[in-house]
Design a protein around this motif. Structure first.
Motif, PDB file in Angstrom:
ATOM      1  N   VAL A  30       0.862  -1.183   0.000  1.00 29.04           N
ATOM      2  CA  VAL A  30       0.000   0.000   0.000  1.00 29.04           C
ATOM      3  C   VAL A  30       0.897   1.232   0.000  1.00 29.04           C
ATOM      4  O   VAL A  30       1.774   1.369   0.862  1.00 29.04           O
ATOM      5  CB  VAL A  30      -0.933   0.022   1.222  1.00 29.04           C
ATOM      6  CG1 VAL A  30      -1.807   1.273   1.194  1.00 29.04           C
ATOM      7  CG2 VAL A  30      -1.794  -1.235   1.271  1.00 29.04           C
ATOM      8  N   ARG A  31       0.679   2.117  -0.948  1.00 29.36           N
ATOM      9  CA  ARG A  31       1.471   3.355  -1.055  1.00 29.36           C
ATOM     10  C   ARG A  31       0.549   4.543  -0.832  1.00 29.36           C
ATOM     11  O   ARG A  31      -0.534   4.619  -1.413  1.00 29.36           O
ATOM     12  CB  ARG A  31       2.143   3.448  -2.417  1.00 29.36           C
ATOM     13  CG  ARG A  31       3.057   4.666  -2.565  1.00 29.36           C
ATOM     14  CD  ARG A  31       3.843   4.597  -3.858  1.00 29.36           C
ATOM     15  NE  ARG A  31       4.708   5.759  -4.026  1.00 29.36           N
ATOM     16  CZ  ARG A  31       5.575   5.928  -5.022  1.00 29.36           C
ATOM     17  NH1 ARG A  31       5.680   4.983  -5.968  1.00 29.36           N
ATOM     18  NH2 ARG A  31       6.317   7.017  -5.100  1.00 29.36           N
ATOM     19  N   GLY A  32       0.975   5.454   0.011  1.00 26.89           N
ATOM     20  CA  GLY A  32       0.146   6.600   0.331  1.00 26.89           C
ATOM     21  C   GLY A  32       0.872   7.919   0.237  1.00 26.89           C
ATOM     22  O   GLY A  32       2.072   8.003   0.537  1.00 26.89           O
ATOM     23  N   GLY A  33       0.162   8.952  -0.190  1.00 18.78           N
ATOM     24  CA  GLY A  33       0.737  10.299  -0.196  1.00 18.78           C
ATOM     25  C   GLY A  33       1.178  10.689   1.196  1.00 18.78           C
ATOM     26  O   GLY A  33       2.228  11.300   1.390  1.00 18.78           O
ATOM     27  N   THR A  34       0.375  10.319   2.202  1.00 16.69           N
ATOM     28  CA  THR A  34       0.753  10.448   3.607  1.00 16.69           C
ATOM     29  C   THR A  34       0.369   9.156   4.308  1.00 16.69           C
ATOM     30  O   THR A  34      -0.764   8.701   4.191  1.00 16.69           O
ATOM     31  CB  THR A  34       0.041  11.631   4.286  1.00 16.69           C
ATOM     32  OG1 THR A  34       0.368  12.842   3.611  1.00 16.69           O
ATOM     33  CG2 THR A  34       0.452  11.747   5.748  1.00 16.69           C
ATOM     34  N   THR A  74      -2.883   2.262  -4.058  1.00 17.83           N
ATOM     35  CA  THR A  74      -2.459   3.626  -3.777  1.00 17.83           C
ATOM     36  C   THR A  74      -3.611   4.452  -3.237  1.00 17.83           C
ATOM     37  O   THR A  74      -4.780   4.211  -3.551  1.00 17.83           O
ATOM     38  CB  THR A  74      -1.900   4.309  -5.043  1.00 17.83           C
ATOM     39  OG1 THR A  74      -2.921   4.331  -6.050  1.00 17.83           O
ATOM     40  CG2 THR A  74      -0.680   3.587  -5.556  1.00 17.83           C
ATOM     41  N   ALA A  75      -3.269   5.417  -2.394  1.00 21.42           N
ATOM     42  CA  ALA A  75      -4.275   6.303  -1.809  1.00 21.42           C
ATOM     43  C   ALA A  75      -3.605   7.586  -1.378  1.00 21.42           C
ATOM     44  O   ALA A  75      -2.381   7.640  -1.192  1.00 21.42           O
ATOM     45  CB  ALA A  75      -4.938   5.631  -0.602  1.00 21.42           C
ATOM     46  N   GLU A  76      -4.389   8.610  -1.229  1.00 25.57           N
ATOM     47  CA  GLU A  76      -3.832   9.881  -0.767  1.00 25.57           C
ATOM     48  C   GLU A  76      -3.392   9.795   0.685  1.00 25.57           C
ATOM     49  O   GLU A  76      -2.328  10.283   1.060  1.00 25.57           O
ATOM     50  CB  GLU A  76      -4.864  11.002  -0.927  1.00 25.57           C
ATOM     51  CG  GLU A  76      -4.312  12.361  -0.537  1.00 25.57           C
ATOM     52  CD  GLU A  76      -5.271  13.489  -0.852  1.00 25.57           C
ATOM     53  OE1 GLU A  76      -5.075  14.588  -0.296  1.00 25.57           O
ATOM     54  OE2 GLU A  76      -6.207  13.274  -1.643  1.00 25.57           O
ATOM     55  N   VAL A  77      -4.223   9.158   1.532  1.00 24.55           N
ATOM     56  CA  VAL A  77      -3.913   9.023   2.960  1.00 24.55           C
ATOM     57  C   VAL A  77      -4.080   7.567   3.368  1.00 24.55           C
ATOM     58  O   VAL A  77      -5.072   6.926   3.002  1.00 24.55           O
ATOM     59  CB  VAL A  77      -4.823   9.927   3.813  1.00 24.55           C
ATOM     60  CG1 VAL A  77      -4.545   9.718   5.307  1.00 24.55           C
ATOM     61  CG2 VAL A  77      -4.627  11.401   3.455  1.00 24.55           C
ATOM     62  N   VAL A  78      -3.115   7.071   4.124  1.00 24.51           N
ATOM     63  CA  VAL A  78      -3.143   5.694   4.605  1.00 24.51           C
ATOM     64  C   VAL A  78      -3.029   5.709   6.126  1.00 24.51           C
ATOM     65  O   VAL A  78      -2.208   6.436   6.694  1.00 24.51           O
ATOM     66  CB  VAL A  78      -1.984   4.877   3.988  1.00 24.51           C
ATOM     67  CG1 VAL A  78      -1.884   3.495   4.639  1.00 24.51           C
ATOM     68  CG2 VAL A  78      -2.163   4.746   2.484  1.00 24.51           C
ATOM     69  N   THR A  79      -3.846   4.907   6.789  1.00 24.16           N
ATOM     70  CA  THR A  79      -3.803   4.780   8.249  1.00 24.16           C
ATOM     71  C   THR A  79      -3.858   3.291   8.615  1.00 24.16           C
ATOM     72  O   THR A  79      -4.193   2.458   7.779  1.00 24.16           O
ATOM     73  CB  THR A  79      -4.991   5.486   8.927  1.00 24.16           C
ATOM     74  OG1 THR A  79      -6.193   4.717   8.713  1.00 24.16           O
ATOM     75  CG2 THR A  79      -5.192   6.893   8.406  1.00 24.16           C
TER      76      THR A  79
END
Length: 413
Positions: A30-34, A74-79
């Motif tokens: 999983v790749r995230g912008g943040t 991919t996503a802008e925000v990952v938690t």
């Protein structure tokens, strides 16, 4: 705002289950912008690599290679996958009909031997609904309404069976103080004093009998050792510190009654609800108990008439460990969403990162699974939630959910 990743995101998307049942694939990145790991500072342009259901790498994309052949979301925000610290979902169903409401049995005021796993339905629509908001773990079980309503369990929100869902089949014993568990008119308990007396009696009996070994009991009775009933066996586990007693108590006098039980019996106590906890910050901190705070937006009536939007911020300022919850609702759809509850707490004085902690790592710790859930760290379960913006913004959408490395939900048009 974090850099927006175009790939894999659908504006205005909704989530759908990737498959009807969990797939066998357990390797994914999983790749995230943040990436908010909840184990340190957020990582800009970060990557989480999951193999065999566990996280094997977390770090900046520039220095964290993704093994060849792994699917990359991919996503802008990952938690981390969100953790709901207290709910009745899975026992309470969305239809709100008699046959899907197993969260409360009113056959007796004290029934600690009722196990949540025996009433849990992993196929319940509400489980799927919560997962599609990024909730990957729930602490669910018997709800308020009787003095001791039963046991709770910790479960993942994607599984074929209750046994497969449960990661802690027996988590806590749920007790309830205050007007909501006073019983019918003329019945027990009837008053607050009787509530405490009945719980004290059950704990005292368990403590006294547990102190006798088989030999002493044989000598006293001249017979074979008596096997304790299921109710007493469970209360012994509470006395022995093997099962926490989670006490729903909202008014200050009920919270103090719960703290008094902890001091008298030395039990592991968790406060649930705690609407007036802001009046007792010193007492709660001194008692060293954790709080599963009521939903921020709970209706301020009845037992919650003195609830406040700012209680979460006050607990954080006082240094009291706490988590937020979706709780129990008597109306359809029978549950709230912790993502929204944390967002409103953040809008009312709770720092942003603290708010996210209340539904990730802090929640995991309080329900006893902080060693495997609640943060994105090597060795922990591969549970990830993905969003197309700030998770606490109303216009943000959950765009994907990974549970144990399995893509449980993803965005569709």
């Amino acid at each position: 705002m974090p850099k927006r990743f175009a790939a894999g995101l659908v504006s205005g998307a909704v989530l759908a289950s990737a498959l009807a049942v969990p797939s066998l694939a357990q390797d994914v990145a999983v790749r995230g912008g943040t990436v908010h790991t909840m184990a340190g500072p957020a990582i800009e342009d970060g990557v989480v690599v999951i193999r065999d259901g566990k996280i094997v790498a977390v770090g900046p994309a520039a220095t964290t290679p993704v093994p060849q052949g792994l699917e990359t979301l991919t996503a802008e925000v990952v938690t981390p996958g969100l953790v709901d610290a207290r709910t009745v979902v899975g026992l309470a169903g969305y239809l709100n009909q008699e046959d899907d409401q197993d969260q409360l049995d009113e056959g007796a005021p004290i029934q600690p031997h009722l196990r949540a796993i025996d009433g849990y339905d992993p196929a319940e629509t509400l489980v799927d609904w919560l997962r599609n908001f990024g909730v990957t773990t729930i602490h669910t079980g018997h709800g308020p309404g009787t003095l001791v309503s039963g046991q709770t369990m910790v479960a993942k929100t994607w599984a074929r069976t209750a046994d497969a869902a449960a990661i802690v089949p027996r988590a806590m014993v749920a007790a309830n103080l205050g007007p909501g568990s006073l019983g019918d008119e003329g019945g027990a308990p009837g008053t607050r004093a009787k509530q405490i007396a009945m719980i004290r009696t059950a704990l005292t009996q368990a403590r006294t009998r547990a102190a006798l070994d088989n030999t002493e009991r044989d000598q006293a009775k001249g017979t074979d050792a008596e096997v304790p009933g299921l109710e007493e066996q469970v209360m012994r586990e509470v006395i022995q510190g093997r099962l926490p007693l989670m006490v729903t108590a909202n008014r200050a006098q009920d919270i103090m009654n719960a703290l008094r039980l902890k001091e008298e019996f030395g039990i592991d106590l968790v406060l649930d609800g705690a609407a007036e906890s802001y009046l007792l910050l010193d007492e709660i901190r001194t008692a060293e108990v954790s709080v599963i705070l009521h939903p921020t937006m709970t209706r301020h009536g009845g037992d919650y008439q003195n609830a406040s939007f700012t209680t979460a911020a006050k607990l954080a300022e006082a240094g009291i460990p706490f988590a937020l919850q979706s709780g129990f609702e008597g109306y359809v759809p029978k549950t709230r969403v912790i993502l929204f509850e944390a967002a409103v707490a953040a809008a009312n004085g709770l720092p942003w990162n603290d708010a996210l902690e209340t539904i990730t790592i802090d929640a995991a710790r309080i329900i006893g699974v902080g060693d495997r859930l609640g943060s994105l760290e090597v060795g922990k379960d591969g549970d990830v939630a993905m969003f197309d913006g700030d998770p606490f913004e109303y216009t943000t959408h959950a765009t994907g959910v990974v549970i144990g490395g399995q893509v449980a939900s993803r965005a569709v048009q």
